[in-house]
Design a protein around this motif. Sequence first.
Motif, PDB file in Angstrom:
ATOM      1  N   ALA A  36      -4.512   9.532  -2.890  1.00  7.22           N
ATOM      2  CA  ALA A  36      -5.946   9.579  -3.158  1.00  7.22           C
ATOM      3  C   ALA A  36      -6.519   8.247  -3.653  1.00  7.22           C
ATOM      4  O   ALA A  36      -7.480   7.738  -3.075  1.00  7.22           O
ATOM      5  CB  ALA A  36      -6.264  10.706  -4.138  1.00  7.22           C
ATOM      6  N   PRO A  37      -5.968   7.642  -4.727  1.00  6.45           N
ATOM      7  CA  PRO A  37      -6.549   6.371  -5.181  1.00  6.45           C
ATOM      8  C   PRO A  37      -6.358   5.238  -4.181  1.00  6.45           C
ATOM      9  O   PRO A  37      -7.211   4.353  -4.070  1.00  6.45           O
ATOM     10  CB  PRO A  37      -5.800   6.084  -6.487  1.00  6.45           C
ATOM     11  CG  PRO A  37      -4.531   6.863  -6.407  1.00  6.45           C
ATOM     12  CD  PRO A  37      -4.869   8.085  -5.616  1.00  6.45           C
ATOM     13  N   VAL A  38      -5.267   5.267  -3.439  1.00  8.94           N
ATOM     14  CA  VAL A  38      -5.011   4.205  -2.459  1.00  8.94           C
ATOM     15  C   VAL A  38      -6.001   4.302  -1.302  1.00  8.94           C
ATOM     16  O   VAL A  38      -6.570   3.290  -0.860  1.00  8.94           O
ATOM     17  CB  VAL A  38      -3.561   4.275  -1.942  1.00  8.94           C
ATOM     18  CG1 VAL A  38      -3.308   3.211  -0.883  1.00  8.94           C
ATOM     19  CG2 VAL A  38      -2.577   4.118  -3.091  1.00  8.94           C
ATOM     20  N   VAL A  39      -6.240   5.515  -0.804  1.00  8.17           N
ATOM     21  CA  VAL A  39      -7.208   5.702   0.279  1.00  8.17           C
ATOM     22  C   VAL A  39      -8.606   5.325  -0.175  1.00  8.17           C
ATOM     23  O   VAL A  39      -9.360   4.650   0.556  1.00  8.17           O
ATOM     24  CB  VAL A  39      -7.172   7.154   0.788  1.00  8.17           C
ATOM     25  CG1 VAL A  39      -8.357   7.437   1.714  1.00  8.17           C
ATOM     26  CG2 VAL A  39      -5.863   7.441   1.516  1.00  8.17           C
ATOM     27  N   ALA A  40      -8.987   5.736  -1.380  1.00  7.87           N
ATOM     28  CA  ALA A  40     -10.321   5.406  -1.893  1.00  7.87           C
ATOM     29  C   ALA A  40     -10.496   3.896  -2.025  1.00  7.87           C
ATOM     30  O   ALA A  40     -11.534   3.341  -1.627  1.00  7.87           O
ATOM     31  CB  ALA A  40     -10.547   6.089  -3.242  1.00  7.87           C
ATOM     32  N   PHE A  41      -9.500   3.223  -2.578  1.00  2.80           N
ATOM     33  CA  PHE A  41      -9.558   1.766  -2.706  1.00  2.80           C
ATOM     34  C   PHE A  41      -9.635   1.111  -1.325  1.00  2.80           C
ATOM     35  O   PHE A  41     -10.464   0.218  -1.090  1.00  2.80           O
ATOM     36  CB  PHE A  41      -8.321   1.268  -3.454  1.00  2.80           C
ATOM     37  CG  PHE A  41      -8.157  -0.229  -3.443  1.00  2.80           C
ATOM     38  CD1 PHE A  41      -8.914  -1.034  -4.294  1.00  2.80           C
ATOM     39  CD2 PHE A  41      -7.256  -0.841  -2.579  1.00  2.80           C
ATOM     40  CE1 PHE A  41      -8.775  -2.418  -4.280  1.00  2.80           C
ATOM     41  CE2 PHE A  41      -7.102  -2.216  -2.560  1.00  2.80           C
ATOM     42  CZ  PHE A  41      -7.862  -3.005  -3.410  1.00  2.80           C
ATOM     43  N   GLY A  42      -8.786   1.555  -0.402  1.00  5.88           N
ATOM     44  CA  GLY A  42      -8.761   0.957   0.928  1.00  5.88           C
ATOM     45  C   GLY A  42     -10.060   1.156   1.674  1.00  5.88           C
ATOM     46  O   GLY A  42     -10.551   0.227   2.343  1.00  5.88           O
ATOM     47  N   ALA A  43     -10.638   2.356   1.597  1.00  2.81           N
ATOM     48  CA  ALA A  43     -11.901   2.617   2.282  1.00  2.81           C
ATOM     49  C   ALA A  43     -13.018   1.734   1.730  1.00  2.81           C
ATOM     50  O   ALA A  43     -13.859   1.216   2.483  1.00  2.81           O
ATOM     51  CB  ALA A  43     -12.277   4.095   2.145  1.00  2.81           C
TER      52      ALA A  43
ATOM     53  N   ALA B  34       0.834  -1.201   0.000  1.00  2.84           N
ATOM     54  CA  ALA B  34       0.000   0.000   0.000  1.00  2.84           C
ATOM     55  C   ALA B  34       0.869   1.252   0.000  1.00  2.84           C
ATOM     56  O   ALA B  34       0.582   2.228  -0.716  1.00  2.84           O
ATOM     57  CB  ALA B  34      -0.920  -0.008   1.221  1.00  2.84           C
ATOM     58  N   GLY B  35       1.944   1.231   0.779  1.00  3.12           N
ATOM     59  CA  GLY B  35       2.852   2.372   0.808  1.00  3.12           C
ATOM     60  C   GLY B  35       3.529   2.599  -0.528  1.00  3.12           C
ATOM     61  O   GLY B  35       3.662   3.736  -0.983  1.00  3.12           O
TER      62      GLY B  35
ATOM     63  N   SER C 192      -4.376   4.090   6.890  1.00  2.39           N
ATOM     64  CA  SER C 192      -3.778   4.370   8.198  1.00  2.39           C
ATOM     65  C   SER C 192      -2.368   4.923   8.013  1.00  2.39           C
ATOM     66  O   SER C 192      -2.058   5.548   7.003  1.00  2.39           O
ATOM     67  CB  SER C 192      -3.792   3.108   9.073  1.00  2.39           C
ATOM     68  OG  SER C 192      -3.084   2.055   8.456  1.00  2.39           O
ATOM     69  N   PHE C 193      -1.501   4.633   8.966  1.00  2.15           N
ATOM     70  CA  PHE C 193      -0.216   5.317   9.077  1.00  2.15           C
ATOM     71  C   PHE C 193       0.636   5.277   7.809  1.00  2.15           C
ATOM     72  O   PHE C 193       1.167   6.296   7.375  1.00  2.15           O
ATOM     73  CB  PHE C 193       0.586   4.705  10.230  1.00  2.15           C
ATOM     74  CG  PHE C 193      -0.184   4.588  11.509  1.00  2.15           C
ATOM     75  CD1 PHE C 193      -0.667   5.716  12.150  1.00  2.15           C
ATOM     76  CD2 PHE C 193      -0.433   3.346  12.074  1.00  2.15           C
ATOM     77  CE1 PHE C 193      -1.383   5.619  13.332  1.00  2.15           C
ATOM     78  CE2 PHE C 193      -1.140   3.239  13.259  1.00  2.15           C
ATOM     79  CZ  PHE C 193      -1.615   4.377  13.895  1.00  2.15           C
ATOM     80  N   GLY C 194       0.818   4.080   7.231  1.00  2.84           N
ATOM     81  CA  GLY C 194       1.762   3.919   6.142  1.00  2.84           C
ATOM     82  C   GLY C 194       1.440   4.717   4.904  1.00  2.84           C
ATOM     83  O   GLY C 194       2.336   5.037   4.113  1.00  2.84           O
ATOM     84  N   VAL C 195       0.178   5.059   4.697  1.00  5.13           N
ATOM     85  CA  VAL C 195      -0.235   5.861   3.547  1.00  5.13           C
ATOM     86  C   VAL C 195      -0.557   7.288   3.965  1.00  5.13           C
ATOM     87  O   VAL C 195      -0.116   8.257   3.343  1.00  5.13           O
ATOM     88  CB  VAL C 195      -1.453   5.227   2.842  1.00  5.13           C
ATOM     89  CG1 VAL C 195      -2.029   6.163   1.784  1.00  5.13           C
ATOM     90  CG2 VAL C 195      -1.067   3.891   2.220  1.00  5.13           C
ATOM     91  N   VAL C 196      -1.317   7.442   5.044  1.00  3.27           N
ATOM     92  CA  VAL C 196      -1.843   8.750   5.428  1.00  3.27           C
ATOM     93  C   VAL C 196      -0.770   9.614   6.088  1.00  3.27           C
ATOM     94  O   VAL C 196      -0.563  10.773   5.700  1.00  3.27           O
ATOM     95  CB  VAL C 196      -3.059   8.568   6.361  1.00  3.27           C
ATOM     96  CG1 VAL C 196      -3.586   9.922   6.805  1.00  3.27           C
ATOM     97  CG2 VAL C 196      -4.153   7.783   5.646  1.00  3.27           C
ATOM     98  N   LEU C 197      -0.067   9.070   7.079  1.00  5.24           N
ATOM     99  CA  LEU C 197       0.963   9.874   7.744  1.00  5.24           C
ATOM    100  C   LEU C 197       2.133  10.188   6.826  1.00  5.24           C
ATOM    101  O   LEU C 197       2.730  11.260   6.908  1.00  5.24           O
ATOM    102  CB  LEU C 197       1.472   9.155   8.997  1.00  5.24           C
ATOM    103  CG  LEU C 197       0.708   9.377  10.304  1.00  5.24           C
ATOM    104  CD1 LEU C 197       1.507   8.835  11.476  1.00  5.24           C
ATOM    105  CD2 LEU C 197       0.368  10.835  10.530  1.00  5.24           C
ATOM    106  N   THR C 198       2.481   9.246   5.948  1.00  7.95           N
ATOM    107  CA  THR C 198       3.580   9.525   5.022  1.00  7.95           C
ATOM    108  C   THR C 198       3.204  10.628   4.034  1.00  7.95           C
ATOM    109  O   THR C 198       4.067  11.375   3.582  1.00  7.95           O
ATOM    110  CB  THR C 198       3.986   8.253   4.259  1.00  7.95           C
ATOM    111  OG1 THR C 198       2.830   7.674   3.638  1.00  7.95           O
ATOM    112  CG2 THR C 198       4.596   7.226   5.192  1.00  7.95           C
ATOM    113  N   ALA C 199       1.905  10.748   3.717  1.00  8.43           N
ATOM    114  CA  ALA C 199       1.460  11.858   2.865  1.00  8.43           C
ATOM    115  C   ALA C 199       1.674  13.188   3.582  1.00  8.43           C
ATOM    116  O   ALA C 199       2.094  14.179   2.978  1.00  8.43           O
ATOM    117  CB  ALA C 199      -0.007  11.684   2.496  1.00  8.43           C
ATOM    118  N   VAL C 200       1.402  13.225   4.891  1.00  2.00           N
ATOM    119  CA  VAL C 200       1.668  14.434   5.677  1.00  2.00           C
ATOM    120  C   VAL C 200       3.162  14.729   5.671  1.00  2.00           C
ATOM    121  O   VAL C 200       3.593  15.880   5.532  1.00  2.00           O
ATOM    122  CB  VAL C 200       1.162  14.259   7.123  1.00  2.00           C
ATOM    123  CG1 VAL C 200       1.531  15.476   7.971  1.00  2.00           C
ATOM    124  CG2 VAL C 200      -0.349  14.039   7.140  1.00  2.00           C
TER     125      VAL C 200
END
Length: 421
Positions: free
Chosen positions: A83-90, A73-74, A125-133
């Motif tokens: 964006a596409p990773v979060v949408a797919f994951g949700a 995922a990362g 979660s962390f590996g995608v969302v926090l790394t975007a920050v």
Amino acid sequence: MSTATRGDSLTLKTQLTLVIVAAALIMSAAMGVRQTFGLFIGPFSFDRGMPVTLIAFAIALHNLVWGFAQPFAGAAADRHGAAPVVAFGAAVFAAGLALAAAAPSGWALVVGLGVLVGIGISCTSFGVVLTAVGRVASAEQRSLAMGIASAGGSLGQVLMVPLAQAVRLNAGISTSLLVLAFVMLLAAPLGIALDRRRSYGALTPATAPHDAATASLRDTLALATRHRGYRLLTLGFFTCGFQLAFIATHLPGYLFLCHMPIGLGATALSLIGLFNMAGSWACGWLGGRFRQQHVLGWLYLIRGAAIAAFFLLPKTTASVVLFAAVMGLTWLGTVPLTSGLVAKVFGTRHLGTLFGLCFLSHQLGSFLGAWLGGFVFDVTGSYSLIWAATAAAGVLAALLHFPIDDAVVDRAPRPVETARA
């Protein structure tokens, strides 16, 4: 400072704030929904006749799936954006909850809560969302920004449990899980806000030299695996998962064995989530002012000392509350510090992948902590050995973190020496 420069600075702060808010909301949904799973063990067993062992396996399995899926995922977020990773994951997360809501058998529950939820949470979660920050914030702001986002994400852990409980008591298991699935779908479009750097260009005044390097993912992974500090960081993160999973899974049962008031275990877990909000922010702030590996080392020492003191001292309501507060302050503060340290050493280009591999170690520790707690209790009739191991693990993790070298790695190509005439 000129008017144009001041205006650009305000724009950058606004964009960073938007990214942090979006990240906190996504993680509030994902981590908050995940925190409710323990509420469904009894109802699935009594109402649907499923074995408790199978239900617990489904819930435990998502930790392993999450860990193994996180590097992928990362890497997808590194390549295609969050964006596409979060949408797919949700969407996958919501599908897993919907499948669990309608599960005709225990194995459908395993696929839903175990496999699909594990894949979904790895993308939200962390590996995608926090790394975007981390990509959007400047090097000076990165640790604090990640800490604020992580602290905001803890809000869902406080709010989702009473929501799921209220809906379940009034409308049943299926409706409660479907409401949680709807919450995840609401989070799907928020990933668009995480890719502000792609839309507006770099939001930092200057990009670190090693971020500008064109090193491939393969070369970066080879460099990381040879880097002693990265290996130590990964081993230390295993300890974090081990400690947290053991406490979250077995603290209520341990307090029951200690003849503590009924419901105190649930109160303690809620307090951990509440104090985690302050702890994540504080760890992010400290990581911006002190060397992050040193903050991590002291965090693990404090956590280990708190675990040892709690186990050895007499159990009272006050001691349980104090223990929950200290654990909350040191709970997930490791995440912004660990991801921030990876970004400092290796840059942000492949941050999702590198942090994902660290997080795989964390999740292996989580699975082992939850499982070993039950195994040791079944074999010995006591949690004493596992409490001692959990406290000692804090000291070991501290010893692993203090010597980490946080110097920026040099990935520039070396000049080729010309032969002398």
